[in-house]
Write an enzyme that holds these catalytic residues in place. Structure first.
Site, short mmCIF file in Angstrom:
data_model
loop_
_atom_site.label_atom_id
_atom_site.label_comp_id
_atom_site.label_asym_id
_atom_site.label_seq_id
_atom_site.Cartn_x
_atom_site.Cartn_y
_atom_site.Cartn_z
N SER A 3 0.87 -0.65 0.02
CA SER A 3 -0.02 0.31 -0.40
C SER A 3 0.87 1.32 -0.30
O SER A 3 2.06 1.01 0.44
CB SER A 3 -0.72 -0.05 1.36
OG SER A 3 -1.57 -1.29 1.06
N LYS A 4 0.68 2.29 -0.57
CA LYS A 4 1.23 3.32 -0.33
C LYS A 4 1.06 3.74 0.86
O LYS A 4 0.35 3.46 1.75
CB LYS A 4 -0.18 4.74 -0.81
CG LYS A 4 -0.09 4.67 -2.47
CD LYS A 4 -1.12 5.78 -3.11
CE LYS A 4 -1.79 6.33 -2.41
NZ LYS A 4 -2.54 7.37 -3.32
#
Length: 327
Positions: free
Chosen positions: A175-176
């Site tokens: 994930s970012k």
């Protein structure tokens, strides 16, 4: 010989015979003296090598040292013995020391440069997170401490601190950073977290960040190769409070419940009932909810009573789908 003659000549003729002349005559004596002088020169040269003549000691040796009849043994100057293992002795300065310097020193400098660069880019990443609204100092410190580049493929390491989701294989992503920080901050809400459950270990990055915010972290991964990879990624960090499990994340970990917080890193059409039941009273669950092809919303679920939950829909996000079973 008569008595009268004996009185006049007390020595007989045979008594007057001289011993044979020794080989050492005057010439030999002169040669011996010269040899002694040469030996003194050699000894002086050995005692003071810095002031010695450039002439090699062998050239000072007597020319007739081996001639017969010299009579005086001349000691030759001692020569340095060759090393017992000439091959090793010759190669040691070049291959042992020089190559060692070339291989060790640059690597240490390179490792230091990479570490420094990593710390600097992590700090810049944290500044961006702070500017975007992440305020919990524990979350910011955790994001700054965990090296994200260790959890992605080497070819993607240069992008590790960009605010982007990166592929980790098996149709999954890491994930970012902004999403990781946001979800953990929502789950913690300023509280001291004792026990946290993560659904979807992936490469292990979010679990590593959670381990710096919570006392104990339980993480489940349904894809066996990713489960193994997460173990390898976390091993160098020596994180003592993460417990990885290979299994179906939709089922959760009833044996370890209840949890103060649950973070789901995959999107489903709803939050599985089993996970809601494993949330402690006052606990918070953060998950993306929505269709894979449609809109997904980051959702916060709080358990306010044994049979009561409160839901809040927050940010638009995009996650891989939450699936059942193991592979």
């Amino acid at each position: 010989m008569s008595g009268e003659r004996a009185k006049r000549f007390p020595l007989a003729l045979e008594d007057l015979k001289r011993e044979p002349r020794k080989p050492e005559g005057r010439a030999a004596e002169r040669q011996a003296a010269g040899d002694a002088a040469r030996q003194r020169l050699i000894a002086a040269a050995a005692a003071a090598p810095a002031a010695a003549s450039p002439i090699a000691p062998e050239r000072l040796a007597p020319r007739a040292a081996g001639a017969s009849g010299s009579g005086v043994p001349v000691a030759k100057p001692a020569r340095a013995k060759p090393p017992t293992t000439p091959g090793v002795a010759k190669s040691a300065p070049s291959s042992g020391v020089k190559n060692g310097d070339k291989s060790a020193t640059p690597n240490v400098a390179l490792s230091g440069a990479l570490a420094l660069t990593s710390e600097r880019v992590r700090e810049r990443m944290v500044e961006r997170l702070r500017a975007n609204g992440v305020a919990d100092p524990r979350v910011l410190a955790a994001m700054s401490a965990v090296p994200r580049h260790m959890f992605v493929d080497p070819g993607l390491a240069a992008q590790a601190y960009e605010d982007a989701a990166l592929p980790i294989g098996h149709q999954q992503t890491i994930s970012k950073p902004s999403v990781v920080a946001r979800m953990i901050e929502l789950a913690a809400a300023g509280r001291t977290l004792e026990r946290v459950l993560e659904i979807g270990t992936g490469c292990g990055y979010q679990a590593a960040v959670l381990s710096r915010v919570a006392r104990d972290v339980y993480s489940i991964e349904r894809v066996k190769p990713l489960y193994e990879r997460a173990k390898l990624n976390l091993r160098p960090l020596r994180v003592p409070n993460i417990r990885l499990h290979y299994g179906d994340g939709r089922v959760g970990l009833p044996a370890a419940a209840p949890f103060d917080a649950i973070v789901i890193a995959a999107a489903g059409l709803d939050v599985p009932r089993a996970l809601l039941e494993q949330l402690a009273i006052g606990g918070r669950l953060v998950a993306p909810v929505g269709e894979q092809a449609g809109e997904q919303v980051l959702t916060l679920v709080e358990r306010v009573a044994p049979a009561q939950w409160r839901e809040s829909r927050l940010d638009r996000v995009f996650f891989v789908p939450l699936k059942s079973g193991v592979i």
